[in-house]
Design an enzyme around this catalytic site. Structure first.
Site, PDB file in Angstrom:
ATOM      1  CD  GLU A 128      12.782  14.837  52.551  1.00 27.82           C
ATOM      2  OE1 GLU A 128      13.557  14.209  53.284  1.00 27.82           O
ATOM      3  OE2 GLU A 128      11.726  15.366  52.960  1.00 27.82           O
ATOM      4  CB  CYS A 181      14.632  12.554  57.315  1.00 29.37           C
ATOM      5  SG  CYS A 181      15.524  11.768  58.678  1.00 29.37           S
ATOM      6  CD  GLU A 195      14.439  13.434  61.848  1.00 26.79           C
ATOM      7  OE1 GLU A 195      14.395  13.902  60.690  1.00 26.79           O
ATOM      8  OE2 GLU A 195      14.311  12.235  62.107  1.00 26.79           O
ATOM      9  CE  LYS A 214      -1.501   7.212  64.459  1.00 28.41           C
ATOM     10  NZ  LYS A 214      -0.581   6.939  63.314  1.00 28.41           N
TER      11      LYS A 214
END
Length: 510
Positions: free
Chosen positions: A412, A314, A280, A202
């Site tokens: 973040e 990330c 992750e 996906k």
């Protein structure tokens, strides 16, 4: 795209593929506008689709099927049926198919890179780098497929022999993000397929085209029907599709890369079936520069760790900690580098090395983070707002005088913003770096070898870059601790999420 760039790319004809190139349209064999289920290119059962746009100019690139739970169930059923025969293939057979897939990706890298730049917005040079990175996982797991070893244990009984073997878990759901739409498909699928698992992929709704294109090459490589499947879905249908990929009794495990909030939701949904899961998730990486560091080298590392993909990674450096003795010099050096080395624009234009943000939601989030941090006392050294190009472009920004309670340190950033604070001692730097729920990556620069060992051991993260700002590679164990995830991708440990250990006890052998 410039006329020169158009002229140097040779496109193959395919009736379902169109790609924008200046004012004209060229046909490209790798731009698919269907999902891929059981070896067939298919539309959504509902007949609906959704548009994929170029974040650099807002133009529609293509439309892909807006699949829902019904389509997803068909894909899961296909993968489940294919697993029976796929798990029985030899490691050599799986290795050969992965190698053939790798060769096809290598042969089509230029086309894939242009497609990636158009849907993700990153500069063409970065897209080419991602294609090299992504194909390296196919090469790596083509080799690792033949190295999935078992063990012989030592029994305490003379009449027994103990053996441990590894077997594939079954169907794997692979949910990939928009920021590395090629590499994170190959990283997940390469390991799953090498292990003997089948998969349902996906891709993110912002960037489905790169996943479809690379799977088209897997189809050409000869993977059997049902072994690899791709379900595309809009934001509206994604929650339902994701839930089924987690809860279906025919799915044995899931691998997800994305935000911590979504990862927690998927983790909860997997709990009902006790699924194998690899996550992750988000990071909040510290980038520590000690007095002993070489400033030039540290700035070079920061430029890579911060501005790759406009900070939308990330493992991007988020909190820059600089020791008192070199603080002023370092801030000036970063300002000079940002001012002279970054060229913002459409990723297909020559010389551009920073593209737009991926979508309006990301832009608004970045504007909020910078605005609240400045209101709290952060100093804008340069940048600080939208770029003159407008749209989703944002100025490369440096904030100094940042404190730990500011939002740019707590959240973040995921954008081209450097947030710098100062520290006095090594212990203080480590304490600041560890004061987060995240634990994906950290970086630090020091020429003191004793300090390097001390700090590397003390930092609470799954990965640490020591005098290095680029730490990703196929051969490394990529992953985090704390709320940054579970499991590892890449390296030989990437196989672990897709295999289980079976214990065989042979009795009566004496």
């Amino acid at each position: 795209m410039t006329a020169l760039a158009c002229a140097r790319i040779t496109y193959k004809l395919h009736r379902h593929a169109a790609v924008f190139c200046g004012q004209g349209v060229r046909w490209a064999s790798l731009l698919r506008q269907e999902g891929y289920i059981n070896g067939q290119w298919v539309q959504a059962m509902s007949g609906k689709d959704f548009k994929v746009t170029n974040p650099a100019n807002g133009k529609t690139i293509a439309s892909v099927p807006d699949m829902d739970e019904r389509d997803t169930q068909v894909a899961i059923d296909a993968a489940y049926a294919a697993f029976t025969s796929w798990q029985a293939t030899t490691a050599k057979e799986r290795s050969a198919l992965l190698r053939r897939w790798y060769d096809l990706v290598e042969a089509n890298k230029e086309d894939l890179a242009i497609l990636l730049t158009q849907e993700a917005g990153k500069p063409l040079s970065e897209s080419q780098g991602e294609l090299n990175y992504g194909s390296s996982f196919l090469e790596w797991y083509a080799e690792e497929a033949k190295r999935i070893y078992g063990e012989v244990g030592q029994s305490q009984s003379k009449s027994k022999e103990i053996i441990f073997i590894r077997q594939p878990i079954g169907v794997a759901s692979l949910i990939s993000p928009w920021n590395f739409p090629n590499a994170l498909v190959t990283r997940k699928a390469g390991a799953a397929l090498a292990s003997g698992c089948t998969c349902v992929i996906k891709p993110a709704e912002d960037t489905p085209l790169s996943a479809l294109a690379v799977v088209d090459l897997a189809h050409q490589a000869g993977f059997p029907p049902g072994v690899i499947n791709v379900v595309t879905a809009s934001r509206t249908n994604t929650p339902g599709v994701g839930k089924l990929l987690c809860t279906s009794p025919k799915v044995a495990g899931i691998s997800f890369t994305g935000s911590t909030a979504v990862g927690k939701l998927l983790y909860e949904q997997c709990a009902s079936g006790i699924k194998r899961i690899g996550l992750e998730l988000g990071g909040n990486a510290a980038f520590i520069v000690f007095d002993s560091a070489d400033i030039k080298t540290a700035v070079e590392g920061l430029m890579v760790a911060k501005f790759r993909n406009a900070g939308q990674a990330c493992i991007s450096a988020n909190r820059v900690l600089v020791q008192d003795g070199i603080y002023s010099k370092f801030v000036e050096a970063v300002k000079a580098a940002v001012g002279t080395e970054l060229e913002v624009g459409d990723g297909l234009e020559k010389g551009v090395n920073q593209g737009p943000l991926i979508n309006d939601s990301q832009l608004k989030r970045l504007e909020r983070i910078v605005g609240e941090s400045v209101a709290a006392g952060a100093e804008v050294v340069m940048g600080g707002g939208g770029h003159k190009l407008g749209g989703l472009f944002y100025q490369p920004t440096i904030l100094s005088g940042v404190t730990q309670d500011m939002v740019c340190f707590k959240e973040e950033i995921f954008g081209p913003v450097v947030a710098i604070t100062r520290f006095k001692t090594e212990d203080e730097a480590v304490a600041i770096a560890n004061a987060t729920e995240c634990g994906l990556a950290n970086y630090f620069y020091s020429r003191d070898i004793s300090q390097a060992w001390r700090v590397a051991r003390k930092l609470e993260s799954g990965m640490v870059g020591i005098n290095e700002g680029l730490i990703s590679a196929a051969e490394v164990a990529f992953g985090g601790i704390k709320q940054s995830g579970i499991g590892r991708e890449g390296s030989r440990h990437g196989i672990d999420d897709y295999t289980y250990i079976k214990y065989l006890c042979f009795g009566g052998v004496n």
